[in-house]
Write a protein that holds these residues in place. Structure first.
Motif, PDB file in Angstrom:
ATOM      1  N   UNK A 585       0.838  -1.208   0.000  1.00 14.63           N
ATOM      2  CA  UNK A 585       0.000   0.000   0.000  1.00 14.63           C
ATOM      3  C   UNK A 585       0.872   1.257   0.000  1.00 14.63           C
ATOM      4  N   UNK A 586       1.928   1.256   0.826  1.00 15.96           N
ATOM      5  CA  UNK A 586       2.819   2.420   0.869  1.00 15.96           C
ATOM      6  C   UNK A 586       3.527   2.633  -0.467  1.00 15.96           C
ATOM      7  N   UNK A 587       3.889   1.554  -1.126  1.00 14.91           N
ATOM      8  CA  UNK A 587       4.550   1.688  -2.431  1.00 14.91           C
ATOM      9  C   UNK A 587       3.607   2.326  -3.451  1.00 14.91           C
ATOM     10  N   UNK A 588       2.361   1.869  -3.452  1.00 13.35           N
ATOM     11  CA  UNK A 588       1.384   2.440  -4.379  1.00 13.35           C
ATOM     12  C   UNK A 588       1.165   3.923  -4.092  1.00 13.35           C
ATOM     13  N   UNK A 589       1.061   4.287  -2.811  1.00 10.74           N
ATOM     14  CA  UNK A 589       0.848   5.691  -2.444  1.00 10.74           C
ATOM     15  C   UNK A 589       2.044   6.530  -2.854  1.00 10.74           C
ATOM     16  N   UNK A 590       3.252   5.994  -2.665  1.00 16.49           N
ATOM     17  CA  UNK A 590       4.450   6.747  -3.069  1.00 16.49           C
ATOM     18  C   UNK A 590       4.504   6.931  -4.582  1.00 16.49           C
ATOM     19  N   UNK A 591       4.019   5.929  -5.330  1.00 16.47           N
ATOM     20  CA  UNK A 591       3.967   6.074  -6.788  1.00 16.47           C
ATOM     21  C   UNK A 591       3.008   7.187  -7.195  1.00 16.47           C
ATOM     22  N   UNK A 592       1.881   7.271  -6.487  1.00 15.21           N
ATOM     23  CA  UNK A 592       0.914   8.331  -6.780  1.00 15.21           C
ATOM     24  C   UNK A 592       1.503   9.707  -6.530  1.00 15.21           C
ATOM     25  N   UNK A 593       2.290   9.838  -5.455  1.00 15.69           N
ATOM     26  CA  UNK A 593       2.865  11.139  -5.103  1.00 15.69           C
ATOM     27  C   UNK A 593       4.083  11.490  -5.950  1.00 15.69           C
ATOM     28  N   UNK A 594       4.823  10.475  -6.409  1.00 20.53           N
ATOM     29  CA  UNK A 594       6.121  10.718  -7.031  1.00 20.53           C
ATOM     30  C   UNK A 594       6.027  10.942  -8.532  1.00 20.53           C
ATOM     31  N   UNK A 595       5.141  10.212  -9.188  1.00 15.74           N
ATOM     32  CA  UNK A 595       5.125  10.245 -10.651  1.00 15.74           C
ATOM     33  C   UNK A 595       3.851  10.906 -11.170  1.00 15.74           C
ATOM     34  N   UNK A 596       3.999  11.583 -12.289  1.00 11.79           N
ATOM     35  CA  UNK A 596       2.851  12.181 -12.969  1.00 11.79           C
ATOM     36  C   UNK A 596       2.235  11.124 -13.882  1.00 11.79           C
ATOM     37  N   UNK A 597       0.974  10.828 -13.672  1.00 11.96           N
ATOM     38  CA  UNK A 597       0.294   9.790 -14.437  1.00 11.96           C
ATOM     39  C   UNK A 597      -0.992  10.352 -15.022  1.00 11.96           C
ATOM     40  N   UNK A 598      -1.490   9.645 -16.012  1.00 12.71           N
ATOM     41  CA  UNK A 598      -2.787  10.065 -16.537  1.00 12.71           C
ATOM     42  C   UNK A 598      -3.888   9.674 -15.562  1.00 12.71           C
ATOM     43  N   UNK A 599      -5.066  10.178 -15.798  1.00 12.10           N
ATOM     44  CA  UNK A 599      -6.167  10.015 -14.837  1.00 12.10           C
ATOM     45  C   UNK A 599      -6.582   8.562 -14.692  1.00 12.10           C
TER      46      UNK A 599
END
Length: 773
Positions: A585-599
């Protein structure tokens, strides 16, 4: 009652203020004529303010006012108090030796008035929304006060420029109140959301300044003193407004430097508050107030620049209401990116508009079209994810059905404890959701293969293909490996859909997500199955309880082994699976905060995070059932009460728990309490699976030096001949095994059940005697 009276009194006063300001605004047009006295003591037009459509009189700068409504200008209160021509019907002027008489058009429909009214309406709406929907939040209540202050300023402006003393009194006071209430909001906001204490003593001083100004401005209603203080007071109000803004900025800057090195949501919020304050206050200060203080003429009229003030309260009202406050950095980045994307289509649209209407449109209209287009497109881009999610069932029915099924399956995984349930709960949903002909979960052991199938699928063919290692390449099946264990390897096998076509890419991705959840659940079921097999083997080796006293020690060892196995499973789940889920879960949250992704990618990741959390909660409850640690902390009675209260939300019947003077059981050892808890667990599991009851009741009491546990239901019951082979729950423990627990505690078990008449079971355990070993 007193609070209710005060609320109604406040609402009545506010309504009266708003009605009066609206009456003045719509009753009289705004003329914008400022006067001065010349050396001959004549009133001369010094300035014509406002837009062209507001100039209802054909007068010019330098004209001498001779009469106003048939009287000398010095007799008109608007002139000798404010040196302005307002609230009049007829004006006579002297121009180049000739007198001209002008009648005032009483129609007042200028955008100069409409813009503040729109802003005031928005403020009142936001204040009411915060007060009604979020009154439990202190910061939301103060934010509502900010909106009310803005609303009064916008509404009183129309009355103020028309020479109304009450309107000038309101706008002067609330211009000073606004930055102070902003600071008050920040104090409450940071205390509530970040447990951060800003200086509060300064608030008393600031509100004292407001009160002093309030008293002094009462002289607005005393005509002889108005001229002496009004012009001076305008500059004081503007300087105090700017000083209040600088106070807010200074405190936030100091606060930011204190926490800037700490990478937390608090530093992100402080930066966002600073950014919002600059956007809100800088336009009106830099383009309206400071130029007016220096040159007496604003660069841009405050009617328009004051609209930016609403950015701060509206943005934070949205973030608080939508529970996105701690994601404010992400929200601002998303909105900023949406604005950048909106610039290109807005620029093209504005260029086309300017080309097509080049002879009709002026600069202000073109600017309005561009700004309006940017705002509208930015809003659409920012909110498209929200509306897409809300309308997903209609726009993307297939995707919505897969996501709904995934939520249902992930929720049900927490209650699976046998392979039969694995088929009935999970496999059935997978087959129905994908609309395939059949599906199977396959377990390949070293010397055997076990298949749990659902629908039209050939289990023999699946087994044969698996032995040949040709299942994954077969054109008729989709095969996904779930888990590779030292004792077995598990697979999920799906046939073609009912249209005789293979699964699509979206369905394959969905299946891979399902298998990631199944991996955890299958391991849990496998361990429970091993434990059940051992328990059944040990139980089958015990003789009848009437002759089992000589090997009572063996019964004790059996129960201890069972508890050790449960503890091992609980520890494994907690130390491995649950920890892995936590870090995942923490890895997924860090990915959301760290990288710019499409919607779409962000939405998928957010869904995965939510599902991982759901699985973690289910496993946490399973760990408690395997290891009821609360028995040691809060005792048997409260543990049972808590356990049954939680289970009551998921049972198909009304579940009740009664306790009557049973506290003496708490004096018994932990092992005794654990045996009683296990009996209750098994009875409840059996009731959920087999009783078909509408009411189930557990009762604990102490009578005749014995602890009595009574179980009653109004379900289908069973024949007396079935009692010895009745299965309790999913552990494989029959009535004989449950009797073994009772006998181990030197107790008695009485079972009364008839087919169709419910079941009553009474367990009696002595509490005054020493339990035999």
């Amino acid at each position: 009652m007193q609070k209710k009276i005060m609320t109604w009194l406040f609402m009545s006063i506010l309504a009266g203020v708003l009605i009066w300001c609206l009456f003045i605004t719509f009753q009289y047009p705004y003329n914008g004529i400022s006067l001065t006295l010349n050396q001959q003591n004549e009133w001369v037009i010094e300035e014509l303010a406002g837009e062209k459509e507001n100039k209802k009189l054909d007068v010019k700068v330098g004209d001498i006012i001779k009469q106003v409504d048939g009287k000398l200008p010095g007799e008109n209160p608007m002139i000798y108090k404010w040196r302005a021509v307002e609230q009049v019907h007829q004006v006579t002027v002297l121009r180049e030796g000739h007198e001209y008489e002008f009648a005032v058009d009483n129609k007042s429909s200028s955008t100069y008035d409409i813009v503040p009214l729109i802003e005031a309406s928005l403020c009142l709406f936001m204040a009411g929304l915060l007060f009604l929907k979020m009154r439990q939040s202190s910061s939301a209540s103060v934010l509502a006060a900010v909106f009310l202050s803005c609303a009064i300023i916008y509404l009183s402006r129309g009355a103020s420029v028309r020479g109304d003393a009450f309107g000038k009194f309101l706008i002067s006071n609330f211009m000073i109140v606004l930055p102070i209430v902003f600071y008050h909001f920040l104090v409450v906001f940071f205390k509530e959301k970040g447990n951060l204490q800003l200086p509060t003593r300064v608030l008393k001083l600031l509100y004292g300044v407001v009160l002093t100004g309030f008293v002094i401005r009462l002289l607005y209603f005393y005509p002889p003193m108005v001229t002496a203080i009004y012009n001076f007071d305008i500059s004081v109000v503007l300087w105090l407004f700017i000083a209040g803004f600088m106070l807010n900025i200074s405190i936030l800057v100091i606060l930011f430097f204190k926490v800037r090195k700490v990478k937390s949501y608090l530093s992100s919020i402080i930066k966002s508050v600073l950014f919002s304050l600059f956007i809100s206050f800088l336009p009106v200060i830099c383009f309206s107030f400071i130029p007016e203080l220096i040159t007496s003429y604003p660069t841009i009229d405050a009617v328009y620049t004051s609209s930016f003030i609403l950015f701060f309260p509206i943005s934070f009202a949205y973030l608080i209401a939508s529970n996105q406050l701690y994601d404010i950095g992400l929200v601002l980045r998303r909105f900023g990116f949406a604005c950048l994307l909106a610039l290109v289509p807005s620029g093209l649209f504005t260029a086309i508009f300017a080309f097509l209407f080049q002879n009709l449109a002026d600069e202000k209209q073109i600017l309005f079209v561009f700004a309006g287009s940017v705002a509208m497109i930015s809003f659409v881009l920012y909110s498209v994810e929200y509306f897409t999610t809300r309308l997903e069932a209609f726009l993307f029915p297939r995707k919505f059905r897969l996501r709904t099924a995934l939520k249902k399956i992930s929720k049900n995984l927490g209650v699976i404890s046998s392979f039969r349930e694995l088929k009935d709960i999970v496999l059935v949903d997978i087959v129905q959701t994908l609309e395939v002909m059949g599906g199977a979960i396959v377990f390949q052991y070293e010397h055997d293969t076990e298949i749990i199938a659902e629908g039209d699928i050939d289990a023999a063919e699946i087994k044969h293909l698996l032995q040949l290692s040709a299942l994954s390449e077969h054109p008729l099946y989709t095969c996904i490996e779930i888990h590779r264990h030292e004792e077995y390897t598990s697979y999920l096998v799906i046939t073609r859909n009912k249209a005789n076509t293979l699964l699509g890419k979206e369905e394959i991705q969905w299946l891979h997500l399902i298998t990631s959840y199944l991996e955890v659940s299958l391991e849990n079921v496998h361990l429970i199955r091993k434990l059940t097999s051992k328990m059944q083997l040990l139980a089958s080796q015990l003789p009848n309880e009437q002759s089992a006293h000589d090997i009572q020690w063996f019964r004790k060892v059996m129960f201890e082994l069972q508890e050790e196995e449960r503890l091992r499973i609980a520890a494994d789940l907690h130390d491995t699976t649950m920890q892995d889920l936590f870090f995942l879960k923490r890895r997924f949250i860090s990915l959301l905060d760290k990288y710019a992704m499409n919607k779409e990618d962000k939405e998928h990741l957010n869904n995965i995070v939510n599902f991982v959390e759901m699985i973690n909660n289910s496993l946490r409850q399973s760990c408690f059932e395997l290891n009821p640690f609360l028995l040691k902390e809060i005792g048997l009675i409260e543990t049972v009460r808590s356990y049954l209260d939680k289970e009551a939300y998921h049972t198909p019947f009304v579940l009740k728990f009664k306790e009557e003077r049973a506290s003496a059981i708490e004096a018994k050892d932990l092992t005794t309490k654990k045996h009683i808890f296990r009996i209750i667990q098994e009875l409840l599991n059996n009731a959920k699976k087999h009783s078909q009851a509408s009411h189930v009741t557990f009762t604990m009491t102490v009578a005749d030096r014995a602890f009595v546990l009574t179980y009653e239901d109004d379900g289908v019951g069973f024949k007396s001949t079935e009692a010895r082979r009745m299965e309790i729950g999913s552990s494989g423990m029959g009535v004989e095994q449950m009797k073994g627990r009772v006998l181990h505690l030197n107790g008695q078990l009485q079972l009364d059940s008839r087919e169709g008449e419910g079941t009553r079971l009474v367990v009696t355990i002595p509490i005054r005697e020493t339990m035999s070993v």
